[in-house]
Design an enzyme around this catalytic site. Structure first.
Site, PDB file in Angstrom:
ATOM      1  N   ASP A  46      25.039  -8.943 -10.575  1.00 40.44           N
ATOM      2  CA  ASP A  46      24.906  -7.538 -10.180  1.00 40.44           C
ATOM      3  C   ASP A  46      26.247  -6.974  -9.741  1.00 40.44           C
ATOM      4  O   ASP A  46      26.624  -5.861 -10.117  1.00 40.44           O
ATOM      5  CB  ASP A  46      23.871  -7.430  -9.065  1.00 40.44           C
ATOM      6  CG  ASP A  46      23.754  -6.016  -8.517  1.00 40.44           C
ATOM      7  OD1 ASP A  46      23.280  -5.130  -9.246  1.00 40.44           O
ATOM      8  OD2 ASP A  46      24.150  -5.796  -7.355  1.00 40.44           O
ATOM      9  N   GLU A 118      21.150  -9.856 -15.319  1.00 43.65           N
ATOM     10  CA  GLU A 118      22.180  -9.947 -14.272  1.00 43.65           C
ATOM     11  C   GLU A 118      22.557 -11.402 -14.012  1.00 43.65           C
ATOM     12  O   GLU A 118      23.738 -11.724 -13.802  1.00 43.65           O
ATOM     13  CB  GLU A 118      21.678  -9.284 -12.997  1.00 43.65           C
ATOM     14  CG  GLU A 118      21.588  -7.774 -13.100  1.00 43.65           C
ATOM     15  CD  GLU A 118      21.076  -7.118 -11.844  1.00 43.65           C
ATOM     16  OE1 GLU A 118      21.486  -5.978 -11.567  1.00 43.65           O
ATOM     17  OE2 GLU A 118      20.249  -7.740 -11.128  1.00 43.65           O
TER      18      GLU A 118
END
Length: 229
Positions: A46, A118
């Site tokens: 992320d 992610e």
């Protein structure tokens, strides 16, 4: 749904030569399947994704201001977009899920798909370094970048929120002024924005009714992004 890690298939999927196979098996493993799952890699990916997308937008749109860049980045890294990218590369069939999650259709769930993307970014960062993760993100986002328009980013939060509601046949958001303080040109307004789905109320503050409502709508968009991630 496959439960085994297929090295060649994953390399083709990611357009990346894997060094640490165990790292990528972990990136594909949901918490329902093992304690050695992808949540920590998701956290790392992320952060890398935010940085790469922020840099790419900064270079691609030199005329955009901070707010426009932030809105474009938010649209690219939100859960719905990540889930779409995961579906585009047929990631679902490679997820490693627990039996309960498999039976309930977890391989189709947007939050799981987004988190896995992610986690894979995080795995590539650890396996091949920043340049490799940047190359993968640009490979993944190529079509999204091409479709991106600064005109969309120039839309104000109230317009974006209304378009979101209309595109999903939801009731339109409503706005009320909760309070006013100050005098003359130094007045401060507090507005509330309410939506039925998600059932939520957000507030915003500004030097005019319009600015306060825009701030409340911007806060609601953040709630929606959080719910979709």
């Amino acid at each position: 749904m496959k439960l085994a890690f297929n090295l060649k298939a994953i390399e083709a999927l990611l357009d990346y030569r894997i060094v640490g196979q165990k790292l990528f098996a972990q990136a594909l493993t949901h918490r329902s399947a093992s304690n050695q799952n992808n949540e920590r890699l998701e956290y790392l990916g992320d952060a890398v994704l935010d940085l790469v997308v922020a840099e790419d937008l900064y270079l691609r749109f030199p005329e955009a201001d901070e707010g426009e860049l932030s809105r474009m980045r938010a649209s690219l890294v939100k859960g719905d977009t990540l889930a779409k990218l995961a579906r585009d590369i047929d990631l679902a069939e490679h997820l490693i899920l627990g039996s309960g999650e498999m039976k309930s259709g977890g391989h189709r769930r947007s939050s799981i798909l987004a988190g896995t993307i992610e986690a894979l970014i995080g795995a590539i960062y650890l396996d091949g370094g920043f340049d490799a993760s940047q190359a993968f993100i640009r490979y993944l986002y190529f079509k999204e970048y091409e479709r991106l328009s600064l005109d969309d980013a120039k839309k104000d939060p109230k317009t974006l929120l209304q378009e979101y509601a209309q595109s999903r046949s939801l009731s339109l958001p409503s706005y009320t002024i909760e309070s006013m303080s100050g005098e003359g040109h130094k007045q401060t307004f507090v507005a509330a924005c309410r939506m039925e789905k998600p059932l939520s109320t957000t507030t915003g503050e500004g030097g005019s009714r319009r600015k306060a409502e825009q701030a409340a709508a911007a806060a609601m968009l953040l709630v929606i992004d959080a719910n979709n991630s």
